[in-house]
Scaffold this motif. Structure first.
Motif, PDB file in Angstrom:
ATOM      1  N   ARG A 116       0.846  -1.191   0.000  1.00  0.00           N
ATOM      2  CA  ARG A 116       0.000   0.000   0.000  1.00  0.00           C
ATOM      3  C   ARG A 116       0.881   1.241   0.000  1.00  0.00           C
ATOM      4  NH1 ARG A 116      -4.227   1.950   4.760  1.00  0.00           N
ATOM      5  NH2 ARG A 116      -5.126   3.704   3.599  1.00  0.00           N
ATOM      6  N   HIS A 117       0.450   2.274  -0.681  1.00  0.00           N
ATOM      7  CA  HIS A 117       1.208   3.530  -0.711  1.00  0.00           C
ATOM      8  C   HIS A 117       1.463   4.029   0.710  1.00  0.00           C
ATOM      9  CE1 HIS A 117      -2.252   5.972   0.530  1.00  0.00           C
ATOM     10  NE2 HIS A 117      -2.970   5.187  -0.257  1.00  0.00           N
ATOM     11  N   ALA A 118       2.486   4.838   0.876  1.00  0.00           N
ATOM     12  CA  ALA A 118       2.817   5.403   2.186  1.00  0.00           C
ATOM     13  C   ALA A 118       1.834   6.513   2.557  1.00  0.00           C
ATOM     14  CB  ALA A 118       4.252   5.925   2.170  1.00  0.00           C
ATOM     15  N   LYS A 119       1.984   7.018   3.776  1.00  0.00           N
ATOM     16  CA  LYS A 119       1.045   8.003   4.320  1.00  0.00           C
ATOM     17  C   LYS A 119       1.007   9.260   3.452  1.00  0.00           C
ATOM     18  CE  LYS A 119      -1.730   9.188   7.735  1.00  0.00           C
ATOM     19  NZ  LYS A 119      -2.939   8.397   8.053  1.00  0.00           N
TER      20      LYS A 119
ATOM     21  N   PHE B  73      -9.821   1.050  -6.351  1.00  0.00           N
ATOM     22  CA  PHE B  73     -10.126   0.654  -4.978  1.00  0.00           C
ATOM     23  C   PHE B  73     -10.998  -0.604  -4.976  1.00  0.00           C
ATOM     24  CE2 PHE B  73      -9.903   5.281  -5.466  1.00  0.00           C
ATOM     25  CZ  PHE B  73      -8.740   5.530  -4.750  1.00  0.00           C
ATOM     26  N   ASP B  74     -11.164  -1.192  -6.143  1.00  0.00           N
ATOM     27  CA  ASP B  74     -12.039  -2.341  -6.357  1.00  0.00           C
ATOM     28  C   ASP B  74     -11.191  -3.606  -6.492  1.00  0.00           C
ATOM     29  OD1 ASP B  74     -13.904  -4.188  -7.084  1.00  0.00           O
ATOM     30  OD2 ASP B  74     -14.463  -3.228  -8.981  1.00  0.00           O
ATOM     31  N   SER B  75     -11.362  -4.549  -5.597  1.00  0.00           N
ATOM     32  CA  SER B  75     -10.564  -5.767  -5.617  1.00  0.00           C
ATOM     33  C   SER B  75     -10.868  -6.635  -6.835  1.00  0.00           C
ATOM     34  CB  SER B  75     -10.784  -6.572  -4.335  1.00  0.00           C
ATOM     35  OG  SER B  75     -12.154  -6.938  -4.194  1.00  0.00           O
ATOM     36  N   GLU B  76     -12.100  -6.602  -7.320  1.00  0.00           N
ATOM     37  CA  GLU B  76     -12.428  -7.384  -8.514  1.00  0.00           C
ATOM     38  C   GLU B  76     -11.649  -6.862  -9.719  1.00  0.00           C
ATOM     39  OE1 GLU B  76     -14.174 -10.079  -8.920  1.00  0.00           O
ATOM     40  OE2 GLU B  76     -14.704 -10.252  -6.798  1.00  0.00           O
ATOM     41  N   ALA B  77     -11.569  -5.546  -9.832  1.00  0.00           N
ATOM     42  CA  ALA B  77     -10.798  -4.956 -10.931  1.00  0.00           C
ATOM     43  C   ALA B  77      -9.317  -5.301 -10.797  1.00  0.00           C
ATOM     44  CB  ALA B  77     -10.996  -3.446 -10.954  1.00  0.00           C
TER      45      ALA B  77
ATOM     46  N   ASN C 183      -5.772   0.648  -0.950  1.00  0.00           N
ATOM     47  CA  ASN C 183      -6.831  -0.059  -0.234  1.00  0.00           C
ATOM     48  C   ASN C 183      -8.177   0.546  -0.636  1.00  0.00           C
ATOM     49  OD1 ASN C 183      -5.534  -2.043   1.171  1.00  0.00           O
ATOM     50  ND2 ASN C 183      -5.517  -0.969   3.142  1.00  0.00           N
ATOM     51  N   PRO C 184      -9.281  -0.206  -0.512  1.00  0.00           N
ATOM     52  CA  PRO C 184      -9.376  -1.566   0.015  1.00  0.00           C
ATOM     53  C   PRO C 184      -9.068  -2.658  -0.997  1.00  0.00           C
ATOM     54  CG  PRO C 184     -11.556  -0.767  -0.468  1.00  0.00           C
ATOM     55  CD  PRO C 184     -10.626   0.388  -0.745  1.00  0.00           C
ATOM     56  N   ALA C 185      -8.760  -2.297  -2.233  1.00  0.00           N
ATOM     57  CA  ALA C 185      -8.522  -3.309  -3.262  1.00  0.00           C
ATOM     58  C   ALA C 185      -7.415  -4.276  -2.858  1.00  0.00           C
ATOM     59  CB  ALA C 185      -8.184  -2.629  -4.589  1.00  0.00           C
TER      60      ALA C 185
ATOM     61  N   HIS D 188      -6.373  -8.474   8.447  1.00  0.00           N
ATOM     62  CA  HIS D 188      -7.600  -7.793   8.042  1.00  0.00           C
ATOM     63  C   HIS D 188      -7.349  -6.332   7.679  1.00  0.00           C
ATOM     64  CE1 HIS D 188     -10.555 -10.959   8.982  1.00  0.00           C
ATOM     65  NE2 HIS D 188      -9.682 -11.312   9.926  1.00  0.00           N
ATOM     66  N   SER D 189      -6.156  -5.849   7.946  1.00  0.00           N
ATOM     67  CA  SER D 189      -5.835  -4.458   7.610  1.00  0.00           C
ATOM     68  C   SER D 189      -4.452  -4.387   6.984  1.00  0.00           C
ATOM     69  CB  SER D 189      -5.889  -3.567   8.851  1.00  0.00           C
ATOM     70  OG  SER D 189      -4.874  -3.932   9.771  1.00  0.00           O
ATOM     71  N   LEU D 190      -4.249  -3.362   6.184  1.00  0.00           N
ATOM     72  CA  LEU D 190      -2.951  -3.103   5.553  1.00  0.00           C
ATOM     73  C   LEU D 190      -2.656  -1.616   5.714  1.00  0.00           C
ATOM     74  CD1 LEU D 190      -0.706  -4.543   3.897  1.00  0.00           C
ATOM     75  CD2 LEU D 190      -1.853  -3.725   1.834  1.00  0.00           C
ATOM     76  N   PRO D 191      -1.974  -1.242   6.805  1.00  0.00           N
ATOM     77  CA  PRO D 191      -1.691   0.174   7.053  1.00  0.00           C
ATOM     78  C   PRO D 191      -0.847   0.792   5.946  1.00  0.00           C
ATOM     79  CG  PRO D 191      -1.282  -1.168   9.015  1.00  0.00           C
ATOM     80  CD  PRO D 191      -1.469  -2.113   7.872  1.00  0.00           C
TER      81      PRO D 191
END
Length: 455
Positions: free
Chosen positions: A8-11, A88-92, A113-115, A129-132
């Motif tokens: 995931r990209h940084a803050k 942001f779409d996990s299906e995509a 996230n949430p993809a 369940h999370s990816l900070p």
């Protein structure tokens, strides 16, 4: 086997004014997160294959932060910025994944996230369940076409957050140090409780093995806890404390070789030892190999239920009525009496040193200084000149010990069967140079005057 790393990209900053979500840049904290994760990705070999990055500014800057830490890898030459990953779409995202070319065996995706987390959970329901922000998950997949990827087919091989990869980032989340207390009981108990919390909080960073400062601070907190406990025990009886301190000592000893190896490797990267490039690289790789077994063993120990029970037992012991009763007997007068004894012993040991004294005598002198230092810390406000002198002696003797450890590892490397006669000569010459440095430090130690009590 295929490898897939999802990061995931940084803050990033929140949008303001006319700024769109796509234009959001990284915060300063995000820049530090990206830099911290560079060596994580390098260790996972996630940068050795295809790198795909969303076209959003925050993902681009995350990649730039990683690349800036690894300039020799020329990452910019094999990265692809893909509009399809700004989703942001996990299906995509899954559809995109299944369209990857089969020749792509290692794939790193820097996205959103949430993809990402939903895809990770689809691949393996044991994924978190999370990816900070700035975090990454490493999966291995069967060696089948990407289009054949199925739900639950992946194995979670690793996962790290930036705060586990960088001690400086971890400090933002670390337990707060205790507020100074005027009464001895509260101050010492708070100190021991803080150190026990730090030992627990540092564990993930120690196990990750990315930033050696985690191991150093873990070791420091173990040794300080033991030293404070020994100082208390030298003044008053505390039932059960001796047994507890023995376990702390064993835990600290398990980190000893790793600490020496970290210091040697760090020095090897900063200085120019009298070695050829090939010998130096061979030594570096050999030292890294020497790290793997003790680090693996340490991680196994830290993962056991027994370790968790032991740490909880120490925390409960600190909070017990018996410890509070014992601490209430630590008057300044009793502390001073034991401190005077230790100072007198240090001065005797220092006076007995000579240019021919074995290294072990200087090591024992260093341990004595540390015991004095921790005992002095039991005072509410020990005089700064006295503490400064203790720190100076501790640093001098610590540098001497590091040189001795360096010689020992160098000798072990030199004796390896794979080394050439030329390499052994180089190592012997460096050993002699280290001995010269030791003798200079030894003269400084011998020139020290008696340690004067702060009274």
């Amino acid at each position: 086997m295929r490898h897939l790393t999802l990061m995931r990209h940084a803050k990033a900053k929140q949008p303001h004014g006319d700024m769109t979500d796509h234009q959001r840049p990284l915060r300063k904290r995000g820049e530090r997160q990206a830099a911290a994760m560079a060596h994580v990705l390098q260790r996972w070999q996630a940068l050795d294959g295809k790198i795909f990055v969303s076209t959003a500014k925050r993902t681009r800057e995350t990649f730039d932060g990683i690349s800036s830490q690894l300039l020799t890898h020329h990452l910019a030459s094999h990265v692809l910025f893909d509009d399809a990953l700004y989703t942001f779409d996990s299906e995509a995202l899954l559809t995109w994944l299944k369209a990857l070319p089969d020749k792509a065996e290692r794939v790193l995706v820097i996205g959103h996230n949430p993809a990402l987390i939903e895809l990770a959970r689809w691949l393996n329901d044991e994924a978190p369940h999370s990816l900070p922000t700035g975090s990454a998950l490493h999966f291995t997949l069967p060696d089948t076409p990407w289009k054949a990827v199925e739900k639950g087919c992946a194995v979670l091989a690793g996962g790290l957050i930036p705060e586990t990869a960088s001690y400086s980032l971890f400090q933002r989340l670390a337990p707060n140090p205790p507020d100074p207390q005027h009464d001895t009981v509260s101050r010492i108990r708070d100190l021991l409780e803080h150190q026990s919390r730090m030992i627990g909080a540092l564990k993930p960073g120690v196990m990750a093995g990315i930033d050696s400062e985690f191991l150093h601070q873990y070791r420091v907190n173990l040794r300080r806890s033991r030293a404070v406990g020994e100082s208390v025990l030298a003044i008053t009886k505390v039932p059960g404390l001796k047994k507890m301190l023995k376990r702390l000592k064993q835990r600290a000893q398990a980190t000893s070789d790793l600490r020496d190896l970290d210091v040697f490797l760090e020095d090897l990267g900063k200085t120019q030892p009298p070695l050829s490039a090939s010998t130096r690289e061979g030594l570096r790789q050999w030292l890294q190999c020497c790290q793997r077994v003790p680090h693996h063993t340490l991680c196994q120990q830290l993962s056991t239920p027994e370790y968790a029970e032991e740490l909880q037992g120490w925390q409960s012991f600190i909070a017990s009525d018996g410890v509070e009763k014992a601490l209430s007997k630590l008057s300044p007068k009793r502390i001073q009496a034991v401190l005077d004894e230790r100072i007198a012993r240090h001065n005797e040991d220092l006076a007995a040193l000579s240019v021919d004294s074995p290294d072990a005598n200087l090591h024992e002198l260093r341990k004595g200084v540390k015991r004095i230092r921790y005992l002095a810390d039991l005072y509410p406000e020990p005089p700064e000149p006295f503490l400064s002198e203790l720190k100076r002696r501790q640093s001098l003797l610590g540098d001497y010990q590091d040189l001795c450890a360096r010689q020992a590892w160098l000798d072990a490397f030199s004796s390896g069967a794979d080394n050439t006669p030329e390499q052994r000569i180089e190592c012997s010459q460096w050993h002699a140079a280290l001995e010269t440095q030791k003798q200079k430090l030894r003269k400084k130690v011998l020139a020290l005057g008696p340690l004067v009590s702060h009274r």
